[in-house]
Design a protein around this motif. Structure first.
Motif, PDB file in Angstrom:
ATOM      1  N   ARG A  26      -1.236  -6.216   1.249  1.00  0.00           N
ATOM      2  CA  ARG A  26      -1.345  -7.231   0.191  1.00  0.00           C
ATOM      3  C   ARG A  26      -1.857  -8.551   0.771  1.00  0.00           C
ATOM      4  O   ARG A  26      -2.630  -9.271   0.123  1.00  0.00           O
ATOM      5  CB  ARG A  26       0.017  -7.441  -0.489  1.00  0.00           C
ATOM      6  CG  ARG A  26       0.425  -6.286  -1.380  1.00  0.00           C
ATOM      7  CD  ARG A  26       1.853  -6.433  -1.898  1.00  0.00           C
ATOM      8  NE  ARG A  26       2.189  -5.339  -2.783  1.00  0.00           N
ATOM      9  CZ  ARG A  26       1.923  -5.312  -4.086  1.00  0.00           C
ATOM     10  NH1 ARG A  26       1.356  -6.356  -4.671  1.00  0.00           N
ATOM     11  NH2 ARG A  26       2.236  -4.269  -4.829  1.00  0.00           N
TER      12      ARG A  26
ATOM     13  N   ARG B 127       2.872   3.967   3.077  1.00  0.00           N
ATOM     14  CA  ARG B 127       2.317   5.203   2.524  1.00  0.00           C
ATOM     15  C   ARG B 127       2.023   6.230   3.616  1.00  0.00           C
ATOM     16  O   ARG B 127       1.973   7.428   3.361  1.00  0.00           O
ATOM     17  CB  ARG B 127       0.998   4.927   1.774  1.00  0.00           C
ATOM     18  CG  ARG B 127       1.092   3.898   0.649  1.00  0.00           C
ATOM     19  CD  ARG B 127       1.918   4.442  -0.491  1.00  0.00           C
ATOM     20  NE  ARG B 127       1.884   3.575  -1.681  1.00  0.00           N
ATOM     21  CZ  ARG B 127       2.504   2.410  -1.783  1.00  0.00           C
ATOM     22  NH1 ARG B 127       3.202   1.926  -0.768  1.00  0.00           N
ATOM     23  NH2 ARG B 127       2.436   1.715  -2.913  1.00  0.00           N
ATOM     24  N   ASP B 128       1.760   5.735   4.841  1.00  0.00           N
ATOM     25  CA  ASP B 128       1.293   6.609   5.918  1.00  0.00           C
ATOM     26  C   ASP B 128       2.087   6.395   7.200  1.00  0.00           C
ATOM     27  O   ASP B 128       1.592   6.653   8.286  1.00  0.00           O
ATOM     28  CB  ASP B 128      -0.187   6.307   6.208  1.00  0.00           C
ATOM     29  CG  ASP B 128      -0.396   4.868   6.685  1.00  0.00           C
ATOM     30  OD1 ASP B 128       0.480   4.018   6.431  1.00  0.00           O
ATOM     31  OD2 ASP B 128      -1.414   4.597   7.336  1.00  0.00           O
TER      32      ASP B 128
ATOM     33  N   ARG C 138      -7.341   8.872  -1.545  1.00  0.00           N
ATOM     34  CA  ARG C 138      -8.316   8.268  -0.630  1.00  0.00           C
ATOM     35  C   ARG C 138      -8.502   9.146   0.608  1.00  0.00           C
ATOM     36  O   ARG C 138      -7.608   9.932   0.979  1.00  0.00           O
ATOM     37  CB  ARG C 138      -7.884   6.849  -0.255  1.00  0.00           C
ATOM     38  CG  ARG C 138      -6.678   6.837   0.616  1.00  0.00           C
ATOM     39  CD  ARG C 138      -6.280   5.430   1.017  1.00  0.00           C
ATOM     40  NE  ARG C 138      -5.050   5.497   1.774  1.00  0.00           N
ATOM     41  CZ  ARG C 138      -4.031   4.671   1.638  1.00  0.00           C
ATOM     42  NH1 ARG C 138      -4.084   3.686   0.771  1.00  0.00           N
ATOM     43  NH2 ARG C 138      -2.957   4.816   2.384  1.00  0.00           N
TER      44      ARG C 138
ATOM     45  N   ARG D 171      -7.543  -0.526   7.772  1.00  0.00           N
ATOM     46  CA  ARG D 171      -6.492   0.428   8.195  1.00  0.00           C
ATOM     47  C   ARG D 171      -6.361   0.436   9.720  1.00  0.00           C
ATOM     48  O   ARG D 171      -5.260   0.456  10.246  1.00  0.00           O
ATOM     49  CB  ARG D 171      -6.795   1.858   7.703  1.00  0.00           C
ATOM     50  CG  ARG D 171      -6.817   1.998   6.203  1.00  0.00           C
ATOM     51  CD  ARG D 171      -6.270   3.345   5.753  1.00  0.00           C
ATOM     52  NE  ARG D 171      -4.836   3.402   5.885  1.00  0.00           N
ATOM     53  CZ  ARG D 171      -3.970   2.934   4.989  1.00  0.00           C
ATOM     54  NH1 ARG D 171      -4.385   2.421   3.856  1.00  0.00           N
ATOM     55  NH2 ARG D 171      -2.667   3.012   5.201  1.00  0.00           N
TER      56      ARG D 171
ATOM     57  N   ASP E 224      -4.041   5.845  -4.091  1.00  0.00           N
ATOM     58  CA  ASP E 224      -3.424   5.913  -2.759  1.00  0.00           C
ATOM     59  C   ASP E 224      -3.344   7.360  -2.245  1.00  0.00           C
ATOM     60  O   ASP E 224      -3.414   7.598  -1.045  1.00  0.00           O
ATOM     61  CB  ASP E 224      -2.015   5.290  -2.777  1.00  0.00           C
ATOM     62  CG  ASP E 224      -2.046   3.795  -3.065  1.00  0.00           C
ATOM     63  OD1 ASP E 224      -3.125   3.185  -2.913  1.00  0.00           O
ATOM     64  OD2 ASP E 224      -1.003   3.240  -3.449  1.00  0.00           O
TER      65      ASP E 224
ATOM     66  N   ARG F  26      -2.530   3.480  -9.422  1.00  0.00           N
ATOM     67  CA  ARG F  26      -2.389   3.148  -7.995  1.00  0.00           C
ATOM     68  C   ARG F  26      -1.941   4.380  -7.187  1.00  0.00           C
ATOM     69  O   ARG F  26      -2.469   4.646  -6.114  1.00  0.00           O
ATOM     70  CB  ARG F  26      -1.427   1.965  -7.823  1.00  0.00           C
ATOM     71  CG  ARG F  26      -1.505   1.321  -6.468  1.00  0.00           C
ATOM     72  CD  ARG F  26      -1.435  -0.184  -6.566  1.00  0.00           C
ATOM     73  NE  ARG F  26      -0.158  -0.637  -7.079  1.00  0.00           N
ATOM     74  CZ  ARG F  26       0.898  -0.871  -6.297  1.00  0.00           C
ATOM     75  NH1 ARG F  26       0.829  -0.677  -5.002  1.00  0.00           N
ATOM     76  NH2 ARG F  26       2.018  -1.313  -6.822  1.00  0.00           N
TER      77      ARG F  26
ATOM     78  N   THR G 259       5.026  -2.661   5.249  1.00  0.00           N
ATOM     79  CA  THR G 259       3.587  -2.601   5.538  1.00  0.00           C
ATOM     80  C   THR G 259       2.737  -2.828   4.290  1.00  0.00           C
ATOM     81  O   THR G 259       1.593  -3.247   4.396  1.00  0.00           O
ATOM     82  CB  THR G 259       3.181  -1.262   6.203  1.00  0.00           C
ATOM     83  OG1 THR G 259       3.407  -0.196   5.286  1.00  0.00           O
ATOM     84  CG2 THR G 259       3.965  -1.023   7.475  1.00  0.00           C
TER      85      THR G 259
HETATM   86  O1   DC Z   1       4.240  -0.867  -1.072  1.00  0.00           O
HETATM   87  P1   DC Z   1       3.302  -1.705  -1.950  1.00  0.00           P
HETATM   88  O2   DC Z   1       3.249  -1.225  -3.360  1.00  0.00           O
HETATM   89  O3   DC Z   1       3.554  -3.160  -1.841  1.00  0.00           O
HETATM   90  O4   DC Z   1       1.857  -1.427  -1.287  1.00  0.00           O
HETATM   91  C1   DC Z   1       0.690  -2.027  -1.782  1.00  0.00           C
HETATM   92  C2   DC Z   1      -0.517  -1.153  -1.509  1.00  0.00           C
HETATM   93  O5   DC Z   1      -0.824  -1.156  -0.108  1.00  0.00           O
HETATM   94  C3   DC Z   1      -0.419   0.306  -1.913  1.00  0.00           C
HETATM   95  O6   DC Z   1      -0.877   0.504  -3.228  1.00  0.00           O
HETATM   96  C4   DC Z   1      -1.284   1.017  -0.914  1.00  0.00           C
HETATM   97  C5   DC Z   1      -1.333   0.104   0.276  1.00  0.00           C
HETATM   98  N1   DC Z   1      -0.551   0.598   1.421  1.00  0.00           N
HETATM   99  C6   DC Z   1      -1.158   1.506   2.247  1.00  0.00           C
HETATM  100  O7   DC Z   1      -2.288   1.914   1.985  1.00  0.00           O
HETATM  101  N2   DC Z   1      -0.517   1.928   3.370  1.00  0.00           N
HETATM  102  C7   DC Z   1       0.704   1.496   3.666  1.00  0.00           C
HETATM  103  N3   DC Z   1       1.308   1.913   4.776  1.00  0.00           N
HETATM  104  C8   DC Z   1       1.361   0.580   2.804  1.00  0.00           C
HETATM  105  C9   DC Z   1       0.714   0.163   1.668  1.00  0.00           C
END
Ligand code: DC
Length: 235
Positions: free
Chosen positions: A45, A134-135, A195, A113, A192, A188, A40
């Motif tokens: 990205r 992340r979520d 927020r 989102r 993350d 970062r 995700t």
């Molecule tokens: O996993 P990654 O580092 O490629 O993710 C890039 C960014 O995308 C990360 O800094 C926060 C966002 N992200 C998010 O907010 N929710 C997710 N489920 C996946 C990534």
């Protein structure tokens, strides 16, 4: 694998901070189970890349809701390991630094989102997926049968990023700086986790695995053992 286990298909949610080993672990776990892997982060990205390509970053900073226009005609698809943004292969471009720098901002916006959550829930509707982000365990699939939260020391994570960049570096390109990489990772992580919407957070039911001293093989085995326990219980 024992008869019956492959009939039950579950969702495995793998969350954690940048460079904690999520995508490598998730991809290998998916391969071993014959599941689909969904990255995700690559979706956030891709939206960020679209913003940059259309030169809309400053407009969106000034008026964040304007990002909705750009989401109307967006399509993000996975073809094996390739990521397709409106049919265009962006697999390499979405890893560029200019994208990494802005992705936390773009992923903090509500319209982004909402749209991506919908897409992710649709992708996981048939189950049989390993999804990392992340979520995923907290918001996208709080009913995921297996939730994993990967963590690792920030220096260790910076070293992994460094090794990745060195491996991909073209001849004569500048060497990355380890301290700067660690700093970017920390910035970062902070953005993350702090927020307002769907922050990076461990679900109470998630199994936390510290990967600082684990090989990829061990990480994969740990997740697979947990998955197989659940699959066996489900029979
Ligand atoms: O996993 P990654 O580092 O490629 O993710 C890039 C960014 O995308 C990360 O800094 C926060 C966002 N992200 C998010 O907010 N929710 C997710 N489920 C996946 C990534």
């Amino acid at each position: 694998m024992k008869q019956g286990i492959e009939e039950k298909r579950i969702i495995i949610a793998i969350d954690g901070p940048a460079a904690s080993g999520k995508s490598t672990t998730a991809r290998k776990v998916a391969q071993r189970l014959g599941y689909t892997y969904i990255d995700t982060g690559a979706m956030y990205r891709s939206v960020t890349l679209k913003v940059l390509r259309q030169g809309l970053l400053d407009d969106i900073r000034r008026s964040p809701e304007s990002v909705s226009d750009l989401l109307q005609d967006i399509s993000i698809r996975f073809d094996g390991d390739r990521v397709l943004l409106n049919g265009d292969d962006v697999t390499t471009e979405i890893r560029e630094n200019r994208v990494s720098r802005e992705v936390s901002f773009i992923s903090s916006l509500k319209p982004v989102r909402d749209r991506l959550r919908e897409m992710q829930q649709e992708l996981g509707r048939q189950r049989g997926v390993v999804m990392d982000g992340r979520d995923i365990g907290t918001v996208v699939f709080p009913d995921a049968e297996l939730k994993i939260f990967l963590v690792a020391d920030s220096r260790e994570r910076a070293k992994r990023r460094y090794a990745e960049l060195i491996a991909k570096r073209s001849d004569g390109a500048e060497l990355p700086d380890l301290d700067a990489l660690e700093n970017e990772i920390k910035i970062r992580d902070n953005a993350d986790a702090e927020r307002a919407l769907a922050p990076l957070k461990k679900h109470v039911d998630a199994h936390e695995i510290d990967t600082s001293d684990l090989t990829i093989e061990r990480q994969v085995e740990r997740v697979l053992d947990l998955a197989l326990d659940i699959l066996q219980d489900c029979r």
